[in-house]
Design an enzyme around this catalytic site. Sequence first.
Site, PDB file in Angstrom:
ATOM      1  N   THR A 182       0.832  -1.191   0.000  1.00 29.67           N
ATOM      2  CA  THR A 182       0.000   0.000   0.000  1.00 29.67           C
ATOM      3  C   THR A 182       0.870   1.245   0.000  1.00 29.67           C
ATOM      4  OG1 THR A 182      -0.074   0.375   2.399  1.00 29.67           O
ATOM      5  CG2 THR A 182      -1.624  -1.229   1.488  1.00 29.67           C
ATOM      6  N   ASP A 183       0.320   2.332  -0.529  1.00 32.77           N
ATOM      7  CA  ASP A 183       0.947   3.614  -0.258  1.00 32.77           C
ATOM      8  C   ASP A 183       0.834   3.862   1.243  1.00 32.77           C
ATOM      9  OD1 ASP A 183       2.168   6.066  -0.520  1.00 32.77           O
ATOM     10  OD2 ASP A 183       0.991   6.672  -2.247  1.00 32.77           O
ATOM     11  N   CYS A 184       1.661   4.751   1.756  1.00 27.76           N
ATOM     12  CA  CYS A 184       1.796   4.865   3.205  1.00 27.76           C
ATOM     13  C   CYS A 184       0.510   5.332   3.874  1.00 27.76           C
ATOM     14  CB  CYS A 184       2.957   5.791   3.543  1.00 27.76           C
ATOM     15  SG  CYS A 184       4.523   5.063   3.076  1.00 27.76           S
TER      16      CYS A 184
END
Length: 776
Positions: free
Chosen positions: A304-306
């Site tokens: 995932t993106d952060c």
Amino acid sequence: MGSLQNRAKKYSVSVPCFYTILLMTLHSLHLPTAFAQSPTFACDTTTNASLASLGFCETSKSIEDRVADLVGRLTLEEKIGYLRSGAVSVSRLGIPKYEWWSEALHGVSNVGPGTRFANPVPAATSFPQVITTAASFNVSLFQAIGKVVSNEARAMYNVGLAGLTYWSPNVNIFRDPRWGRGQETPGEDPLLSSKYGSSYVIGLQQTDDADPNKLKVAACCKHYTAYDVDNWKGVDRYHFNAIVTQQDLDDTYQPPFKSCVVDGNVASVMCSYNQVNGKPTCADPDLLSGVIRGEWKLNGYIVTDCDSVEVLFNDQHYTKTPEEAAADAILAGVDLNCGYFMGKHTQAAVQNGLLKETDINKPISNNFATLMRLGFFDGNPSKRLYGSLGAKDVCSPENQELAVDAARQGIVLLKNNAGSLPFSATTIKSLAVIGPNANVTKTMIGNYEGIPCKYTTPLQGLSAYTSTIYQAGCANVACATAQVDEAKQIAATSDATVLIVGTDQSIEAESRDRVDLYLPGQQPLLVSEIANVSKGPVILVVMSGGGMDITFAKNNDKITSILWVGYPGQAGGSALADVIFGAFNPSGRLPMTWYPQSYAEKVPMTNMNMRPDPTTGYPGRSYRFYKGETVFCFGDGISYSDFTHNLVKASTQVSIPLQEYHPCRSTACKSVETLGDHCQNLKFDVQLRVINNGSMGGSHTIFLFSSPPSVHNAPQKHLVGFEKIFLDKKRESIVKFHVDVCKHLSVVDEVGNRKVALGVHQLHIGDLKHSLDVKI
């Protein structure tokens, strides 16, 4: 992804976690956060001989068997610790903690917590920002940069300063000129973005023995998918729902990611913050398990993106509980969470019956397999391939020379009146160097940057050729008040003037989209005032990630040349000077359309449609669909030499060998699907004679475009291929394009199926046009 400088969300409903705040602070200080030490690795049988008996430490076994052995030894709590980017240690099994998040967009970066600079490696080679490198249209350069970056990354890993997993490259389409992160991408064209992404990935990942089951470092293509709104007029990436047609998704937004996986064998894909058609990408099983892992057969992990899982719960309110958010992401196909959200809420998801423990085995198996391909579980890396790399291999003269060459190749000459460029140092004895970007350092390396080996500013580069006099003309790129008087004085008395203007990260960046396309503040006033009084030729240099409406300069005869340098990296000043003084013949081409300001005033950034809509007046996007006025076009770029093309060979007709029972044998069809035996070996060659008629050797990019018949809302033209060649003066060469009809000439129909249009296709090479009739 969310960079450390920008992870503080621009709204009040949630706040960044302590993890993010701490990392933001460390990165903003640009200080070494630790001293070098030994590398992080598992299965250290030298210090603990008992580990040799563990199956996952036995290098003679297959990766699948080793992963199964390891997963079988872990408790549920330990397994959950491997769902997060700051992976936990399991000391009883000799496994240290591991930080997955490192960045290498255009050089090893210290943006992510997995990498830091300290003795003996205080810096790394900083190549041009991606948009500049893409302008070279040189596939071998894309891969060469990746290889150097992976060498430096491995060297830093060996001295304990870096990890092995790098969340780069960014292969999103530069759809809108206002996007603050367009600078990170290869531009607006799906083919160029695909070739850049897969080539850079190969450069990063491929081991010297080219074993596809091994990784030098692990790359990651991001941000999947249809992600290109950060923060525009109150609409931010955390809340944006991208409404995308299946046709646009499959012919524009998805191809670079597909190429990363299929052609580049990338080890990871990162899902984005935004929703696509109402679903968060990190919780969409069709996009993740269905497409990335199912159709494209990803050999690696999905990250995932952060804080994306936290975002879909807290900010998008997609689920009612955090446990449901964690479960939805895992069941959709997420393997690793950048941040701690899944690590915090997955155990409760199991306890509440939302997940089974076997559901967790799958993602951690993908993560462990990636680390095993990297050799993380093979014991001491000093005894393995790349174990000899160290500080001597970072910032080496060869690496730094490649950074200069990449910048040279990416510089685009957009205007050049007769008698302007190149300059001669024997005739230009005094040079006025003016502008807010004329003596910058950090601006040149863009974002997702590291600490460069050294800088050569534009002023320093030009000063190496002739005597220079410098005035900034503006306090910064915002240029609230242009300081023109002293700048005019030096321009009026110098043999020539170089104006270096543009933007920096205060104007265009992650979480910062532009609202207009003009040069900021009073920069246009500065340019015009200087041009009016200059004694000699005036060279305008634009340093920016996105295109600018500089129509005023293009139409001003007193501005004799215009160059765009993007963000040219640590050696940008040297490269610029080499082009201006003729040591290098410019060969860059624009990887994106430069629109007039009227486009930005008419088109909302949030409209994801690529195709025009005549009923609303929506003009469409990119050279493939937009037919309106431009400042400069995709592919524009001038050389100091004159190159011509002559067609040597090309087919005029292609017949698709359909089976007798095919429906198009009995019914009039406008197109034929690309699936089936009829597409096998349906190929032909286009051969060109390319001649350098000039008095200077140089590189030249040859574009092959196709304009298909008007079916399925097809592009007005699209890029079939490109080749970059070098020709000495007065020399010629034969260039071949191998055209696969079903792959290169097909279009995507309204429901996402790829088809070949029947009828006349127009092939374009420069000013040449050639008709090809595709029949049954």
